[in-house]
Motif scaffolding. Structure first.
Motif, PDB file in Angstrom:
ATOM      1  N   UNK A 227     -19.803  -1.724 -53.549  1.00 53.61           N
ATOM      2  CA  UNK A 227     -21.192  -1.256 -53.582  1.00 53.61           C
ATOM      3  C   UNK A 227     -21.808  -1.308 -52.189  1.00 53.61           C
ATOM      4  N   UNK A 228     -21.578  -2.402 -51.486  1.00 53.38           N
ATOM      5  CA  UNK A 228     -22.121  -2.570 -50.136  1.00 53.38           C
ATOM      6  C   UNK A 228     -21.567  -1.507 -49.196  1.00 53.38           C
ATOM      7  N   UNK A 229     -20.255  -1.335 -49.190  1.00 53.86           N
ATOM      8  CA  UNK A 229     -19.639  -0.342 -48.310  1.00 53.86           C
ATOM      9  C   UNK A 229     -20.139   1.068 -48.625  1.00 53.86           C
ATOM     10  N   UNK A 230     -20.362   1.331 -49.912  1.00 50.51           N
ATOM     11  CA  UNK A 230     -20.881   2.637 -50.300  1.00 50.51           C
ATOM     12  C   UNK A 230     -22.277   2.882 -49.761  1.00 50.51           C
ATOM     13  N   UNK A 231     -23.138   1.872 -49.840  1.00 53.91           N
ATOM     14  CA  UNK A 231     -24.499   2.011 -49.327  1.00 53.91           C
ATOM     15  C   UNK A 231     -24.484   2.197 -47.812  1.00 53.91           C
ATOM     16  N   UNK A 232     -23.647   1.442 -47.115  1.00 56.89           N
ATOM     17  CA  UNK A 232     -23.526   1.587 -45.661  1.00 56.89           C
ATOM     18  C   UNK A 232     -23.071   3.008 -45.315  1.00 56.89           C
ATOM     19  N   UNK A 233     -22.135   3.513 -46.091  1.00 58.45           N
ATOM     20  CA  UNK A 233     -21.621   4.869 -45.866  1.00 58.45           C
ATOM     21  C   UNK A 233     -22.719   5.909 -46.048  1.00 58.45           C
ATOM     22  N   UNK A 234     -23.534   5.731 -47.075  1.00 55.05           N
ATOM     23  CA  UNK A 234     -24.641   6.655 -47.321  1.00 55.05           C
ATOM     24  C   UNK A 234     -25.631   6.619 -46.164  1.00 55.05           C
TER      25      UNK A 234
END
Length: 268
Positions: A227-234
């Motif tokens: 979830x964290x990596x996804x938000x950073x990617x966004x």
């Protein structure tokens, strides 16, 4: 967008940052050489423990815990002013704080924390970061849930707050506002995430896992790291006004077209 967003030397605020996805975001952003990350939470003990740990790793000037009830507008204003007075800039705001409580007795508190505070945080961020307000532009991420996208009869108020976050962000993130402010605003809808979700009749603690979609006890949960990596990617790559699903330990999926098409069909 041109070049991907870079966290180097950026000043960041994360709400609901003492545990769960919020604390994961704080760690990840610090690891990417941010100038400073301030995180807000009502959970004072957890917030202070995390602050000491992160100061030992990244340095005392890199991170700051601010005890704050985001539903209290005075406290939220103070938190933003504290960061701006110290660093004279703000580059990223992640409105992550949310609670999940007994909906029959504490629904007003849920609306205040999960939705009203997101509006307040967004407005404060725009006033601080917009180039039309003397800032340098920036990024706002508002954390919603997959419950904003599908019916779930057992959590009607919680689901409604997350749907409201999605609609608010999509409606305010106009091209005109972006042109004036140079602040990108996006929504992330999180799927089930492996965080400690607390069910209490009365709870004043932010539960950072409550931003997940709760479908069933048997639903597959993604790792907090995913979830964290996804938000950073966004944050790094997403267009203004876009909507993303982050679920099942998979990379973020852009659902902007589907969300807009769904609304178009309803309006016809």
């Amino acid at each position: 967008m041109g070049q991907p967003f870079c966290f180097d030397d950026k000043v960041v605020i994360v709400t609901g940052g003492a545990a769960g996805i919020g604390s994961g975001l704080v760690r990840a952003i610090l690891s990417q050489n941010a100038r400073h990350v301030a995180y807000l939470d009502v959970a004072q003990r957890e917030g202070e423990v995390l602050e000491r740990e992160l100061m030992n790793v990244f340095g005392t000037l890199k991170v700051m815990f601010i005890k704050c009830d985001v539903a209290n507008e005075t406290q939220l204003n103070f938190a933003f002013k504290k960061v701006l007075n110290k660093f004279h800039r703000l580059d990223v705001v992640i409105n992550n704080a949310a609670i999940l409580n007994n909906e029959e007795t504490l629904y007003k508190r849920m609306v205040d924390v999960n939705f009203t505070a997101v509006i307040s945080g967004t407005m404060l961020a725009l006033a601080s970061m917009g180039i039309d307000k003397g800032g340098s532009g920036g990024v706002i991420i508002n954390v919603s849930s997959m419950l904003a996208l599908q019916p779930y009869m057992h959590l009607p108020v919680y689901s409604a707050t997350k749907a409201a976050v999605l609609q608010f962000t999509n409606n305010i993130a106009t091209n005109d506002l972006y042109t004036r402010s140079q602040v990108r605003m996006m929504t992330v809808c999180l799927g089930p995430t492996d965080t400690a979700l607390l069910y209490k009749q009365i709870s004043e603690q932010f539960d950072n896992g409550s931003t997940q979609c709760i479908v069933s006890r048997d639903a597959e949960r993604q790792r907090v790291e995913s979830a964290v990596n996804g938000i950073i990617d966004v944050i790094k790559k997403a267009e203004n006004g876009s909507t993303w699903v982050i679920a099942s330990n998979e990379p973020p999926v852009d659902i902007t077209v589907s969300v807009k098409e769904g609304l178009r069909i309803l309006c016809n």
